[in-house]
Design a protein around this motif. Structure first.
Motif, PDB file in Angstrom:
ATOM      1  N   ALA A 117     -31.061  -4.263  41.357  1.00 36.39           N
ATOM      2  CA  ALA A 117     -30.576  -5.416  42.124  1.00 36.39           C
ATOM      3  C   ALA A 117     -31.212  -6.724  41.654  1.00 36.39           C
ATOM      4  O   ALA A 117     -30.531  -7.734  41.537  1.00 36.39           O
ATOM      5  CB  ALA A 117     -30.854  -5.201  43.613  1.00 36.39           C
ATOM      6  N   ILE A 118     -32.512  -6.697  41.366  1.00 36.70           N
ATOM      7  CA  ILE A 118     -33.158  -7.966  40.999  1.00 36.70           C
ATOM      8  C   ILE A 118     -33.308  -8.125  39.475  1.00 36.70           C
ATOM      9  O   ILE A 118     -33.937  -9.080  39.009  1.00 36.70           O
ATOM     10  CB  ILE A 118     -34.510  -8.197  41.732  1.00 36.70           C
ATOM     11  N   GLU A 119     -32.759  -7.141  38.777  1.00 39.33           N
ATOM     12  CA  GLU A 119     -32.752  -7.191  37.297  1.00 39.33           C
ATOM     13  C   GLU A 119     -34.149  -7.361  36.718  1.00 39.33           C
ATOM     14  O   GLU A 119     -34.434  -8.289  35.961  1.00 39.33           O
ATOM     15  CB  GLU A 119     -31.807  -8.294  36.802  1.00 39.33           C
ATOM     16  N   ARG A 120     -35.025  -6.462  37.151  1.00 37.22           N
ATOM     17  CA  ARG A 120     -36.394  -6.478  36.622  1.00 37.22           C
ATOM     18  C   ARG A 120     -36.722  -5.088  36.068  1.00 37.22           C
ATOM     19  O   ARG A 120     -36.109  -4.098  36.492  1.00 37.22           O
ATOM     20  CB  ARG A 120     -37.411  -6.807  37.727  1.00 37.22           C
ATOM     21  N   PRO A 121     -37.716  -4.991  35.166  1.00 41.25           N
ATOM     22  CA  PRO A 121     -38.045  -3.679  34.602  1.00 41.25           C
ATOM     23  C   PRO A 121     -38.531  -2.682  35.656  1.00 41.25           C
ATOM     24  O   PRO A 121     -39.214  -3.068  36.614  1.00 41.25           O
ATOM     25  CB  PRO A 121     -39.174  -3.981  33.618  1.00 41.25           C
ATOM     26  N   SER A 344     -39.113   2.227  32.198  1.00 38.65           N
ATOM     27  CA  SER A 344     -38.180   3.359  32.317  1.00 38.65           C
ATOM     28  C   SER A 344     -36.793   2.789  32.511  1.00 38.65           C
ATOM     29  O   SER A 344     -36.648   1.666  32.994  1.00 38.65           O
ATOM     30  CB  SER A 344     -38.529   4.205  33.541  1.00 38.65           C
ATOM     31  N   ASP A 345     -35.794   3.585  32.171  1.00 37.13           N
ATOM     32  CA  ASP A 345     -34.443   3.110  32.464  1.00 37.13           C
ATOM     33  C   ASP A 345     -34.003   3.698  33.811  1.00 37.13           C
ATOM     34  O   ASP A 345     -34.752   4.420  34.466  1.00 37.13           O
ATOM     35  CB  ASP A 345     -33.475   3.412  31.315  1.00 37.13           C
ATOM     36  N   LEU A 346     -32.776   3.392  34.201  1.00 34.37           N
ATOM     37  CA  LEU A 346     -32.343   3.780  35.552  1.00 34.37           C
ATOM     38  C   LEU A 346     -32.016   5.269  35.673  1.00 34.37           C
ATOM     39  O   LEU A 346     -31.626   5.738  36.748  1.00 34.37           O
ATOM     40  CB  LEU A 346     -31.163   2.913  35.999  1.00 34.37           C
TER      41      LEU A 346
END
Ligand code: KG4
Ligand code: ZN
Length: 359
Positions: A117-121, A344-346
């Motif tokens: 949602a906040i486009e952070r790592p 990490s990725d989603l």
């Protein structure tokens, strides 16, 4: 665990780096914001002790359900107390293991949603690495290498911290964890849960040499073995109960809770301190740290302080509140991974077993 490594991202700004940490590996729901891996901005911990107390230990399914109820209010409170907005957060660090799988999944799912949602790592943190990182919050000068005694409800490790995310395991328990012995013995004497703080409190003024307990050593190894200590203590308790029955007395007239608690505590402290001292000799570490719930134990802190003074090494112990599970330690550990671009990725998943040496 799938991670991407985007090393050497340039960080050249005056404001601190804020990491939001999330911890749900066991029976505490916690969220925190830490600045530059060293300063706690907010740290909210919702304990589930009351929920599990009547069962004498953590019930995993109840823990997961409670995390589901608490996670969002806890995160909201951590953000609100920090005085920051989500836009100021640079990364989301979450305990991805080891721990109770259902409990971990709640934190990991929340962290993934927030990072998206906040486009952070998104940063996956090992729970034990988090416990070790609690020391960075207590001593702003602390830098690897150092030696860490990591003692919690599920672990008893001696770890050589080579670098911020490089750990060598010097010793581990081959059976029970240190906290587990406290918890199981406290339950056996009917003192409740969690056992460590209750045993510590009962031990005050007790005879710490009320009965002999073994100090097991494993050949050519600094590994711990606590199951023999636990069984020997349970046998002493049973014998006292049988004798009391025969004499028409109560067990406490023969062996008081105070003496039982003091002897158990002293034995565990002696074993941990002796192995830690050996590990210092082998590694020649100049700094020793403590980590994990059991390191809140005042007698352990005192014994390790004496040992460190004697051998002339620096000792760092986290504040009591940062010894047991909390998200500030996860955010601190997450900062150093963030700094190295280890994200990490989603597709991140929780993992019940995750060795420090696999990091
Ligand atoms: O690190 P932690 O909060 O959770 C795990 O990662 O397991 O550690 C919990 C453990 C429990 O076994 C608890 O009995 C023990 O730490 N503990 C203590 C004390 N406070 C918590 N053990 C001895 N003395 C204490 N004061
Ligand atoms: Zn823990």
């Amino acid at each position: 665990m799938r991670m991407t490594n985007c090393k050497n991202i340039a960080v050249d700004r005056a404001e601190p780096i804020y990491i939001l940490g999330i911890e749900t590996s066991c029976d505490e729901t916690s969220a925190a914001i830490v600045a530059d891996g060293r300063r706690i901005v907010s740290n909210v911990i919702a304990s589930q002790i009351d929920l599990h107390q009547s069962y004498g230990g953590v019930v995993p399914e109840l823990a997961s359900r409670q995390h589901v109820k608490t996670i969002l209010p806890v995160i909201e409170e951590a953000v609100s107390l920090s005085g920051l907005t989500l836009a100021a957060i640079d990364g989301i660090a979450v305990t991805a293991g080891p721990g109770l799988i259902g409990a971990l999944l709640v934190g990991v799912s929340a962290a993934k949603a927030l990072a998206f949602a906040i486009e952070r790592p998104l940063i996956a943190v090992n729970h034990l690495a988090g416990h070790i990182a609690a020391n960075y919050l207590c001593d702003s000068e602390l830098e690897p290498p150092f030696l860490a005694l990591v003692v919690s409800g599920a672990h008893a490790h001696i770890v050589y911290v080579q670098d911020y995310s490089d750990y060598s395991l010097i010793a581990r328990t081959q059976d029970d964890a240190a906290g587990e012995v406290f918890d199981k013995l406290a339950r056996a004497v009917g003192l409740g849960y969690p056992g460590g703080p209750i045993i510590e409190q009962k031990a005050q003024g007790g005879n710490c040499k009320a009965f002999p307990l073994p100090h097991p050593l494993i050949k050519d190894s600094l590994d711990f073995s606590f199951s023999g200590v636990k069984t020997a203590a349970l046998n002493v308790l049973n014998q006292a109960e049988q004798l009391a029955k025969k004499n028409g007395q109560s067990r406490r007239e023969i062996l008081s809770d105070k003496d039982f608690a003091a002897t158990v505590q002293e034995t565990i402290v002696e074993i941990l301190t002796a192995h830690l001292s050996q590990a210092q000799k082998i590694t020649n570490a100049r700094t020793i740290t403590l980590a994990g719930g059991v390191s809140a134990n005042l007698r352990l802190r005192e014994a390790v302080t004496e040992m460190a003074d004697q051998i002339g090494v620096k000792l760092i112990v986290p504040d009591i509140k940062l010894c047991t599970d909390n998200a500030a330690m996860i955010a601190a550990a997450g900062y150093f991974l963030w700094r190295d671009g280890i994200y990490s990725d989603l597709s991140l998943n929780a993992t019940a077993l995750w060795e420090l040496s696999e990091i």
